[in-house]
Design an enzyme around this catalytic site. Sequence first.
Site: not given
Length: 280
Positions: A144-146
């Site tokens: 998540y949120c790369p």
Amino acid sequence: METLMHRYQQNPFVVADIDYQPGDNLNSFADTNAMLRYSDQFNQPLIHFWRLTDTIILGMMDTKLPYFKTALTTLAKKDYHYFVRNSGGLAVASDAGILNVSLFLPQFKDQGIDVAYNQMVKWVKDSFASPDYPIEAYEITRSYCPGTFDLSIHGQKFGGISQRRVAGGVAVMLYLSVNGDQDYRSGALKAFYTQGLQGTPTKWHFPDIDPNVMANLDSLLQRPLTVAQVKSALLTNFEANGLLSTTKRFADIAQEPEYQLYFERAHQQLVQRNQRDLPK
């Protein structure tokens, strides 16, 4: 730490360490915005350690999900609080096992974006990396949120870094998963995006989360680790390099009229954004 020592050893960092309660979640980013402006205006480098209670911090892009309201119900069912931060990007989780760390670097905008990112990367590496547990910075695409400066050990992400700039100042912000149930965090955000998209094509890219690519720092280092121990290791690194102030306190800075003005303005903007972006 050579770059920071060259710039700030004569004007070292002041540390803020704050636990925000759920009713004060917006204060975390009001402080972030206020610290960024104050730091640059008064040439005062700052470190901000902070924690939230079982909260999903949404990015502005998340509000573009076709079924955003439905997606939010998945977070509520998992007992998460949530709010929209006033910056781009995607959602991250925050709870008692996650340490958020921000470096505020005044008059640093002349340095390249990657130079600023690498100050945080080097700080974490110097504090925790070893030949057996090499810390790398590259995008873990199914986290998540790369982002380009995701922090990982053996391909599993334990932290992510973002950056903000205003006038001459720079804020480099890290979330670091120390301990706790990382699978639960990843699963909650996987469900959030699944319900928010429901197979609908969009012009925005949202992550296809694989919980297996994320882990906590304690499990990756294969030893017990607390948030307090992580803070201590990070501060020990700064102290050894003469980068911590022994005379100034953040509690005094927070009472200065200029800081309070920056905080109130930022808080009001966050309130307005959340009133606008979150469904009634």
